[in-house]
Design a protein around this motif. Structure first.
Motif, PDB file in Angstrom:
ATOM      1  N   VAL A 124       0.844  -1.203   0.000  1.00 57.79           N
ATOM      2  CA  VAL A 124       0.000   0.000   0.000  1.00 57.79           C
ATOM      3  C   VAL A 124       0.875   1.248   0.000  1.00 57.79           C
ATOM      4  O   VAL A 124       0.615   2.196  -0.749  1.00 57.79           O
ATOM      5  N   PHE A 125       1.915   1.257   0.822  1.00 60.60           N
ATOM      6  CA  PHE A 125       2.819   2.401   0.922  1.00 60.60           C
ATOM      7  C   PHE A 125       3.445   2.708  -0.446  1.00 60.60           C
ATOM      8  O   PHE A 125       3.490   3.863  -0.871  1.00 60.60           O
ATOM      9  N   LEU A 126       3.882   1.667  -1.149  1.00 59.48           N
ATOM     10  CA  LEU A 126       4.476   1.876  -2.477  1.00 59.48           C
ATOM     11  C   LEU A 126       3.431   2.309  -3.497  1.00 59.48           C
ATOM     12  O   LEU A 126       3.691   3.185  -4.324  1.00 59.48           O
ATOM     13  N   LYS A 127       2.252   1.703  -3.437  1.00 56.38           N
ATOM     14  CA  LYS A 127       1.174   2.083  -4.347  1.00 56.38           C
ATOM     15  C   LYS A 127       0.841   3.561  -4.193  1.00 56.38           C
ATOM     16  O   LYS A 127       0.568   4.263  -5.171  1.00 56.38           O
ATOM     17  N   CYS A 128       0.907   4.035  -2.951  1.00 56.88           N
ATOM     18  CA  CYS A 128       0.626   5.445  -2.654  1.00 56.88           C
ATOM     19  C   CYS A 128       1.873   6.318  -2.815  1.00 56.88           C
ATOM     20  O   CYS A 128       1.838   7.501  -2.452  1.00 56.88           O
ATOM     21  N   ARG A 129       2.942   5.731  -3.331  1.00 56.36           N
ATOM     22  CA  ARG A 129       4.205   6.442  -3.575  1.00 56.36           C
ATOM     23  C   ARG A 129       4.757   7.116  -2.331  1.00 56.36           C
ATOM     24  O   ARG A 129       5.343   8.188  -2.379  1.00 56.36           O
ATOM     25  N   GLY A 130       4.522   6.488  -1.179  1.00 59.44           N
ATOM     26  CA  GLY A 130       5.064   7.013   0.066  1.00 59.44           C
ATOM     27  C   GLY A 130       4.305   8.188   0.645  1.00 59.44           C
ATOM     28  O   GLY A 130       4.729   8.762   1.647  1.00 59.44           O
ATOM     29  N   ASN A 131       3.186   8.526   0.053  1.00 53.58           N
ATOM     30  CA  ASN A 131       2.372   9.641   0.543  1.00 53.58           C
ATOM     31  C   ASN A 131       1.556   9.157   1.747  1.00 53.58           C
ATOM     32  O   ASN A 131       0.595   8.402   1.599  1.00 53.58           O
ATOM     33  N   ILE A 132       1.957   9.602   2.926  1.00 57.35           N
ATOM     34  CA  ILE A 132       1.337   9.113   4.154  1.00 57.35           C
ATOM     35  C   ILE A 132      -0.156   9.452   4.208  1.00 57.35           C
ATOM     36  O   ILE A 132      -0.965   8.657   4.678  1.00 57.35           O
ATOM     37  N   LYS A 133      -0.542  10.611   3.697  1.00 53.69           N
ATOM     38  CA  LYS A 133      -1.967  10.984   3.668  1.00 53.69           C
ATOM     39  C   LYS A 133      -2.773   9.964   2.857  1.00 53.69           C
ATOM     40  O   LYS A 133      -3.873   9.570   3.248  1.00 53.69           O
ATOM     41  N   GLU A 134      -2.199   9.533   1.732  1.00 61.85           N
ATOM     42  CA  GLU A 134      -2.882   8.544   0.895  1.00 61.85           C
ATOM     43  C   GLU A 134      -2.933   7.179   1.578  1.00 61.85           C
ATOM     44  O   GLU A 134      -3.925   6.465   1.472  1.00 61.85           O
TER      45      GLU A 134
ATOM     46  N   GLU B 237      -3.047   6.732   4.797  1.00 63.16           N
ATOM     47  CA  GLU B 237      -4.093   6.897   5.816  1.00 63.16           C
ATOM     48  C   GLU B 237      -5.473   6.588   5.217  1.00 63.16           C
ATOM     49  O   GLU B 237      -6.261   5.841   5.808  1.00 63.16           O
ATOM     50  N   LYS B 238      -5.754   7.182   4.059  1.00 68.29           N
ATOM     51  CA  LYS B 238      -7.049   6.991   3.403  1.00 68.29           C
ATOM     52  C   LYS B 238      -7.237   5.533   2.983  1.00 68.29           C
ATOM     53  O   LYS B 238      -8.298   4.945   3.207  1.00 68.29           O
ATOM     54  N   GLU B 239      -6.220   4.974   2.349  1.00 69.39           N
ATOM     55  CA  GLU B 239      -6.300   3.604   1.826  1.00 69.39           C
ATOM     56  C   GLU B 239      -6.561   2.576   2.930  1.00 69.39           C
ATOM     57  O   GLU B 239      -7.364   1.666   2.768  1.00 69.39           O
ATOM     58  N   LEU B 240      -5.866   2.730   4.061  1.00 75.24           N
ATOM     59  CA  LEU B 240      -5.983   1.764   5.155  1.00 75.24           C
ATOM     60  C   LEU B 240      -6.978   2.197   6.227  1.00 75.24           C
ATOM     61  O   LEU B 240      -7.224   1.448   7.169  1.00 75.24           O
ATOM     62  N   ASN B 241      -7.498   3.412   6.081  1.00 73.00           N
ATOM     63  CA  ASN B 241      -8.434   3.974   7.050  1.00 73.00           C
ATOM     64  C   ASN B 241      -7.848   3.963   8.471  1.00 73.00           C
ATOM     65  O   ASN B 241      -8.469   3.484   9.419  1.00 73.00           O
ATOM     66  N   ILE B 242      -6.620   4.482   8.556  1.00 67.60           N
ATOM     67  CA  ILE B 242      -5.932   4.567   9.851  1.00 67.60           C
ATOM     68  C   ILE B 242      -5.366   5.970  10.010  1.00 67.60           C
ATOM     69  O   ILE B 242      -5.268   6.725   9.042  1.00 67.60           O
ATOM     70  N   SER B 243      -4.979   6.311  11.235  1.00 63.07           N
ATOM     71  CA  SER B 243      -4.486   7.655  11.528  1.00 63.07           C
ATOM     72  C   SER B 243      -3.010   7.804  11.145  1.00 63.07           C
ATOM     73  O   SER B 243      -2.290   6.813  10.945  1.00 63.07           O
ATOM     74  N   TYR B 244      -2.573   9.050  11.074  1.00 67.82           N
ATOM     75  CA  TYR B 244      -1.171   9.367  10.779  1.00 67.82           C
ATOM     76  C   TYR B 244      -0.223   8.671  11.755  1.00 67.82           C
ATOM     77  O   TYR B 244       0.735   8.025  11.320  1.00 67.82           O
ATOM     78  N   PRO B 245      -0.461   8.744  13.093  1.00 72.52           N
ATOM     79  CA  PRO B 245       0.451   8.062  14.020  1.00 72.52           C
ATOM     80  C   PRO B 245       0.501   6.540  13.793  1.00 72.52           C
ATOM     81  O   PRO B 245       1.553   5.920  13.959  1.00 72.52           O
ATOM     82  N   THR B 246      -0.618   5.954  13.393  1.00 77.11           N
ATOM     83  CA  THR B 246      -0.639   4.515  13.126  1.00 77.11           C
ATOM     84  C   THR B 246       0.177   4.189  11.877  1.00 77.11           C
ATOM     85  O   THR B 246       0.904   3.195  11.849  1.00 77.11           O
ATOM     86  N   VAL B 247       0.079   5.020  10.858  1.00 74.56           N
ATOM     87  CA  VAL B 247       0.897   4.821   9.646  1.00 74.56           C
ATOM     88  C   VAL B 247       2.371   4.890  10.015  1.00 74.56           C
ATOM     89  O   VAL B 247       3.161   4.027   9.617  1.00 74.56           O
ATOM     90  N   ARG B 248       2.746   5.918  10.777  1.00 78.60           N
ATOM     91  CA  ARG B 248       4.149   6.063  11.201  1.00 78.60           C
ATOM     92  C   ARG B 248       4.607   4.865  12.018  1.00 78.60           C
ATOM     93  O   ARG B 248       5.712   4.360  11.853  1.00 78.60           O
ATOM     94  N   SER B 249       3.750   4.388  12.902  1.00 81.37           N
ATOM     95  CA  SER B 249       4.075   3.238  13.741  1.00 81.37           C
ATOM     96  C   SER B 249       4.289   1.986  12.895  1.00 81.37           C
ATOM     97  O   SER B 249       5.249   1.232  13.108  1.00 81.37           O
ATOM     98  N   LYS B 250       3.412   1.761  11.931  1.00 84.21           N
ATOM     99  CA  LYS B 250       3.546   0.605  11.044  1.00 84.21           C
ATOM    100  C   LYS B 250       4.806   0.727  10.192  1.00 84.21           C
ATOM    101  O   LYS B 250       5.509  -0.263   9.962  1.00 84.21           O
ATOM    102  N   LEU B 251       5.103   1.930   9.740  1.00 80.68           N
ATOM    103  CA  LEU B 251       6.310   2.154   8.952  1.00 80.68           C
ATOM    104  C   LEU B 251       7.565   1.891   9.792  1.00 80.68           C
ATOM    105  O   LEU B 251       8.492   1.206   9.348  1.00 80.68           O
TER     106      LEU B 251
END
Length: 125
Positions: free
Chosen positions: A52-62, A64-78
């Protein structure tokens, strides 16, 4: 039915080593010691996150939308994926090695007793 390769021992948790490869078409078998890449040891969830991260080209906002999770959760998963690949969150490589692997290196004479002790205490060789 095709099974995914298992990468860690169910008994002790050590990373498994591939020792045989087989071609179903010509029936050729290769025996030896083959290493898997770092990505092979990621969990299915971590691999999906990377996809998903690559599909979104590393755009954290995208992401967030794709996985329906918050910014801190994206950062944590990354950060989790980064650590699983052997790096710290700052991007520096860190050597993740368990005590069994340290003892094997010592037994093979690849490191000294002093180096083994430092590694056991968390220092790299």
């Amino acid at each position: 039915m095709q099974n995914n390769i298992i990468t860690t021992c169910a008994v002790c948790g050590t990373k498994l080593e591939v020792t045989e490869l087989h071609c179903c078409r010509c029936d050729t078998t290769y025996k030896g010691h083959f290493k898997l890449d770092k990505f092979s040891y990621l969990t299915p969830e971590q691999k999906y996150f990377i996809e998903v991260f690559l599909k979104c080209r590393g755009n954290i906002k995208e992401v967030e939308k794709e996985l329906n999770i918050s910014y801190p959760t994206v950062r944590s998963k990354l950060d989790d994926v980064i650590c699983s690949l052997g790096y710290d969150a700052d991007g520096n490589e860190k050597k993740q090695i368990n005590k069994r692997e340290i003892l094997e290196l010592l037994d093979k004479g690849e490191i000294t007793y002093e180096e083994a002790m430092k590694m056991m205490k968390g220092n790299s060789k």
